[in-house]
Design a protein around this motif. Structure first.
Motif, short mmCIF file in Angstrom:
data_model
loop_
_atom_site.label_atom_id
_atom_site.label_comp_id
_atom_site.label_asym_id
_atom_site.label_seq_id
_atom_site.Cartn_x
_atom_site.Cartn_y
_atom_site.Cartn_z
N GLU A 52 -1.62 -3.14 0.34
CA GLU A 52 -1.19 -4.41 0.61
C GLU A 52 -2.30 -5.45 0.42
O GLU A 52 -2.24 -6.78 -0.22
CB GLU A 52 -0.79 -4.32 2.06
CG GLU A 52 0.32 -5.48 2.42
CD GLU A 52 0.61 -5.52 3.93
OE1 GLU A 52 -0.43 -4.91 4.57
OE2 GLU A 52 1.84 -5.92 4.28
N ASP A 53 -3.54 -5.30 0.85
CA ASP A 53 -4.65 -6.08 0.73
C ASP A 53 -5.53 -5.55 -0.51
O ASP A 53 -6.50 -4.68 -0.24
CB ASP A 53 -5.30 -6.23 1.83
CG ASP A 53 -6.56 -7.32 1.87
OD1 ASP A 53 -6.71 -7.75 0.56
OD2 ASP A 53 -6.94 -7.84 2.84
N LYS A 69 -2.47 10.63 11.92
CA LYS A 69 -2.41 11.16 10.64
C LYS A 69 -2.20 10.03 9.49
O LYS A 69 -2.55 10.32 8.29
CB LYS A 69 -1.14 11.93 10.50
CG LYS A 69 -1.18 13.36 10.82
CD LYS A 69 -0.28 14.18 10.77
CE LYS A 69 1.17 13.84 11.71
NZ LYS A 69 2.33 14.87 11.70
N ILE A 70 -1.62 8.99 9.76
CA ILE A 70 -1.43 7.62 8.81
C ILE A 70 -2.90 7.58 8.45
O ILE A 70 -3.12 7.21 7.20
CB ILE A 70 -0.72 6.69 9.42
CG1 ILE A 70 0.63 7.05 9.74
CG2 ILE A 70 -0.57 5.55 8.53
CD1 ILE A 70 1.56 6.14 10.24
N ILE A 71 -3.84 7.26 9.37
CA ILE A 71 -4.98 6.77 9.25
C ILE A 71 -6.03 7.64 8.14
O ILE A 71 -6.60 7.27 7.46
CB ILE A 71 -5.92 6.42 10.41
CG1 ILE A 71 -5.37 5.30 11.31
CG2 ILE A 71 -7.40 5.98 10.08
CD1 ILE A 71 -5.60 4.81 12.53
N ILE A 72 -5.88 9.09 8.61
CA ILE A 72 -6.35 10.08 7.85
C ILE A 72 -5.98 9.80 6.53
O ILE A 72 -6.55 10.11 5.50
CB ILE A 72 -6.26 11.21 8.51
CG1 ILE A 72 -6.95 11.36 9.87
CG2 ILE A 72 -6.74 12.47 7.72
CD1 ILE A 72 -6.76 12.75 10.82
N MET A 73 -4.71 9.86 6.08
CA MET A 73 -3.94 10.05 5.16
C MET A 73 -4.49 8.74 4.33
O MET A 73 -5.17 8.94 2.96
CB MET A 73 -2.64 9.80 5.37
CG MET A 73 -1.83 9.84 3.83
SD MET A 73 -1.66 11.28 3.14
CE MET A 73 -0.52 12.12 3.99
N ALA A 101 -7.56 7.49 4.56
CA ALA A 101 -8.88 7.80 4.45
C ALA A 101 -8.99 8.77 3.18
O ALA A 101 -9.65 8.44 2.28
CB ALA A 101 -9.76 8.35 5.52
N VAL A 102 -8.09 9.59 3.09
CA VAL A 102 -8.11 10.74 2.14
C VAL A 102 -7.60 10.00 0.78
O VAL A 102 -8.23 10.40 -0.24
CB VAL A 102 -7.14 11.84 2.47
CG1 VAL A 102 -6.95 12.69 1.15
CG2 VAL A 102 -7.89 12.65 3.70
N LEU A 103 -6.64 9.09 0.85
CA LEU A 103 -6.07 8.50 -0.27
C LEU A 103 -7.43 7.69 -0.93
O LEU A 103 -7.78 7.59 -2.31
CB LEU A 103 -4.97 7.70 -0.08
CG LEU A 103 -3.47 8.39 0.23
CD1 LEU A 103 -2.62 7.37 0.81
CD2 LEU A 103 -3.20 8.82 -1.08
N MET A 104 -7.87 7.00 -0.20
CA MET A 104 -8.97 6.12 -0.72
C MET A 104 -10.24 6.98 -1.14
O MET A 104 -10.85 6.63 -2.14
CB MET A 104 -9.55 5.40 0.58
CG MET A 104 -8.95 4.30 0.90
SD MET A 104 -9.82 2.85 1.78
CE MET A 104 -10.32 3.56 3.28
N ALA A 105 -10.51 8.01 -0.41
CA ALA A 105 -11.61 9.09 -1.09
C ALA A 105 -11.40 9.45 -2.33
O ALA A 105 -12.04 9.58 -3.13
CB ALA A 105 -11.48 10.29 -0.14
N VAL A 106 -9.69 9.99 -2.52
CA VAL A 106 -9.55 10.27 -4.11
C VAL A 106 -9.45 9.36 -4.95
O VAL A 106 -9.78 9.48 -5.92
CB VAL A 106 -7.94 11.30 -3.87
CG1 VAL A 106 -7.62 11.57 -5.33
CG2 VAL A 106 -8.21 12.41 -2.93
N ALA A 147 1.33 4.82 4.75
CA ALA A 147 -0.38 4.88 4.74
C ALA A 147 -0.67 4.28 3.20
O ALA A 147 -1.72 3.28 3.21
CB ALA A 147 -0.79 6.21 4.57
N TRP A 148 -0.05 4.37 2.21
CA TRP A 148 -0.39 4.05 0.97
C TRP A 148 0.06 2.54 0.83
O TRP A 148 -1.01 1.63 0.19
CB TRP A 148 0.46 5.20 -0.06
CG TRP A 148 0.10 4.36 -1.53
CD1 TRP A 148 1.15 3.81 -2.48
CD2 TRP A 148 -1.09 4.34 -2.19
NE1 TRP A 148 0.48 3.50 -3.59
CE2 TRP A 148 -0.91 3.80 -3.46
CE3 TRP A 148 -2.39 4.71 -1.86
CZ2 TRP A 148 -1.75 3.72 -4.44
CZ3 TRP A 148 -3.39 4.66 -2.90
CH2 TRP A 148 -2.94 4.08 -4.23
#
Ligand SMILES: Nc1ncnc2c1ncn2[C@@H]1O[C@H](COP(=O)(O)OP(=O)(O)OP(=O)(O)O)[C@@H](O)[C@H]1O
Ligand SMILES: [Mg+2]
Lengths: 228, 402
Positions: B11-12, B326-330, B332-337, B5-6
């Motif tokens: 990557e981009d 779960k990967i996509i949600i992860m 989303a959460v990573l971006m949010a944080v 996910a991370w």
């Protein structure tokens, strides 16, 4: 030897009406456990279709496939996925490695899917890469690896947790003949060590010599199983 | 698969930067709007917060802390004799007009209190400064109000009616955002001003009309010598506040008694309703959320489309839809944080700027920040649904297409 995979009366028709294509016609096939089977045939003869049906990725129009006494053609989409996760490994023509992950992480991802995590996954991925002769590139990303090296990583990945069957669709088509042959020989050796059945689809007659058995497909029908 | 996910996310870098900018924008809008709201609500009740009284006794007609009718001075003495009352102090809140240097008028609220008392203190002022208020014709104001009153500092003078009075000390952080300018004075002084100054009949006073320049002039007919706005009560240690409150209501007919919390709530609710500020600020926050969702949703969808073959491969390998979700949600959460941190820093900076420039309280408390984080995470996850649907639709058979 037991029968690892038994296909009966497989038909696959793509589309409908005038546009329909009959890709498989009454295909029946037994694959023995631990056997390396190579499927050959001209382009468009239905090889990929057959592999996809045997691997539980594609549902046949009619017919059945049993793998280790489970009728995978009768499973729901979700159960079929779970069956693949637990019993199958895959090698692709285009490698299909994860670009953002290193070689080691690519193998770990497969282990992770199969429920192996943490230190156990690290150790196991190391062992797999080592047996595929590519552990010295464990930290490299796919973009920095040659085609042959990438395919070694995919083989290590496909063998994670010693699946019952490894499916390989044109595993050498993106490689030169020398490294192609080496890669297939490696796949055979590692599969034999682990007792995995291997189902290889190829155009490449030069790799037929690694097969225990070669079958031919033409226009969606199996030709008589040819002796090696 | 947190690392996938991370790693797919970083990557981009360019795309990640756009996503983070979008999230930052949303976070800043949410936090600032919520902060203004929290600051507004807090500021509306500042006068009450500055008092340590347990109970406020006032007229039954009290609308909010600045708008009430007088109660008789005798109530102060009566209250002192009610069971459970430790001490009682008087307070007066009246509206008047202040004429600063160069004859500039300013609508003011005069807060008269007992500088020797213990139940009210107008912000962070020293005992020495409070003591100065005992002198005749003196007052104290909030630093933030100096320019509104056309004053420069301690020692300056102005007029209420015919009385010239002198600024003897400054305080800060006491001025409600929407109220007339507060000035603080000792009770004898307060009576002097209001006897002499033009004030507004509290019964018909409309603060908004006054802001728009309607004439002020009705003389306070109620004889300030004989009236108070509030009697502040401290209950005896260990006394039950509700019991004391009820005893006060019974002992002082015609008055009402509020606990400190109730008094705060009445006042805050009044201003919330009066201004509709929650709706206005909520609207701003919603705009932030919508923009954030559009950006994050778009970025996640593009990222999934770029990696569609990888998701297909995982499906072929037997990954469930939920594993991929779960990967996509992860992500989303990573971006949010990751987007939250700069977003909240920007908000803190804006809050500091607003305070420095305008004395405007934008209250970004840990609770406000936590709420903004929650909303941001929710926003990012919600905007991931399209990306998740895209993954659900992927046919694992695509992996064998060259
Ligand atoms: N999704 C599809 N929809 C319609 N027709 C399809 C689809 N996939 C395959 N076909 C057709 O089915 C036939 C068999 O295709 P398949 O891909 O199995 O052949 P193949 O033997 O793997 O060929 P190649 O060697 O070129 O990979 C072809 O005629 C192909 O055009
Ligand atoms: Mg094919």
């Amino acid at each position: 030897m037991t029968t690892a995979m038994r296909a009966r009366g497989l038909h696959k028709v793509y589309g409908s009406g005038n546009a329909s294509v009959c890709a498989l016609q009454d295909v029946s096939l037994d694959v023995t456990g631990g056997e390396v089977l190579v499927l050959m045939g001209p382009s468009g003869s239905g090889k990929t279709t057959l592999l996809s049906v045997l691997a539980g990725i594609l549902t046949p129009t009619t017919g059945s496939v049993h793998v280790n006494d489970t009728e995978i053609t009768a499973l729901s989409r979700r159960d079929a996925a779970d069956f693949r996760r637990r019993h199958f490994g895959f090698v692709f023509q285009g490698f299909n490695l994860f670009g953002a992950l290193s070689a080691r992480e690519n193998v770990e991802l497969a282990l992770h899917l199969k429920g192996v995590r943490g230190a156990a996954a690290r150790d196991e991925s190391h062992r797999l890469l080592q047996s595929a002769g590519i552990d010295h590139r464990a930290g490299s990303h796919p973009r920095d690896l040659s085609g042959g090296e990438k395919q070694r990583v995919s083989i290590a990945r496909a063998l994670a947790c010693a699946p019952s069957v490894v499916f390989a669709d044109e595993p050498t088509a993106s490689l030169d003949s020398e490294s192609g042959h080496a890669v297939i020989a490696l796949l055979r050796a590692l599969a034999k060590e682990r007792g995995c059945t291997v189902f290889i689809v190829t155009h490449d007659s030069r790799i037929a010599d690694v097969a225990d058995r070669v079958v031919y497909l033409s226009d969606g029908s199996l030709a008589e199983p040819a002796a090696r | 698969m947190p690392s996938l996910a991370w790693k797919n996310l970083i990557e981009d870098r360019g795309r990640l930067a756009v996503a983070l900018a979008g999230i930052m924008f949303a976070v800043a809008l949410i936090a600032i709007q919520t902060g203004i709201y929290a600051g507004f609500v807090k500021s509306a009740g500042l006068l009450i917060d500055e008092s340590s009284a347990d109970i406020w006794v006032c007229a039954q007609d009290m609308r909010y802390v600045e708008l009430t009718l007088p109660i008789p001075y005798e109530d102060l003495d009566k209250a002192r004799h009610v069971a459970g009352v430790e001490s009682a102090e008087p307070m007066v809140v009246r509206t008047s007009a202040f004429k600063g240097p160069a004859h500039r008028l300013e609508l003011i609220r005069v807060v008269g209190f007992d500088p020797e008392g213990t139940l009210f203190r107008p912000g962070p002022v020293s005992d020495a400064d409070l003591h100065k208020l005992r002198a005749k014709n003196t007052f104290l104001v909030d630093r933030a109000n100096l320019s509104a009153m056309n004053l420069h500092g301690v020692g300056d003078t102005g007029e209420i009616g015919d009385t010239r009075l002198r600024l003897v000390a400054l305080t800060q952080g006491t001025q409600p955002i929407v109220s007339a300018t507060f000035i603080y004075t000792s009770l004898p002084n307060e009576r002097t001003y209001l006897q002499l100054g033009p004030t507004i009949d509290t019964k018909s006073f409309n603060p908004f009309a006054a802001f728009f320049g309607m004439p002020v002039g009705a003389f306070d007919a109620l004889g300030p010598d004989t009236s108070l706005s509030y009697v502040l009560i401290r209950a005896k240690p260990g006394a039950d506040i509700t019991t004391v409150q009820n005893a006060l209501k019974r002992a002082l007919p015609g008055t009402d008694a509020y606990t400190k919390t109730q008094m705060g709530d009445v006042t805050k609710t009044y201003w919330e309703k009066r201004t509709g500020i929650g709706f206005i600020l909520g609207l701003g926050a919603v705009v932030g959320i919508i923009v954030g969702m559009a950006v994050v949703g778009q970025i996640l969808y593009t990222s999934v489309s770029d990696h569609i073959r990888e998701y297909g491969t995982m499906k072929a390998m037997g990954a469930s839809d939920w594993t991929l979700h779960k990967i996509i949600i992860m992500q989303a959460v990573l971006m949010a944080v990751v987007g939250f941190l700069p977003g909240i820093l920007v908000s803190e900076w804006v809050a500091a700027f607003a305070m420095a420039q305008r004395g405007l309280l934008v209250l970004i408390t840990p609770a406000v920040a936590l709420q903004a984080l929650g909303i941001t995470v929710g926003m990012c996850v919600l905007s991931a649904v399209f990306a998740m649907q895209r993954v659900t639709r992927v046919d694992p058979a695509v992996v064998f297409k060259a």
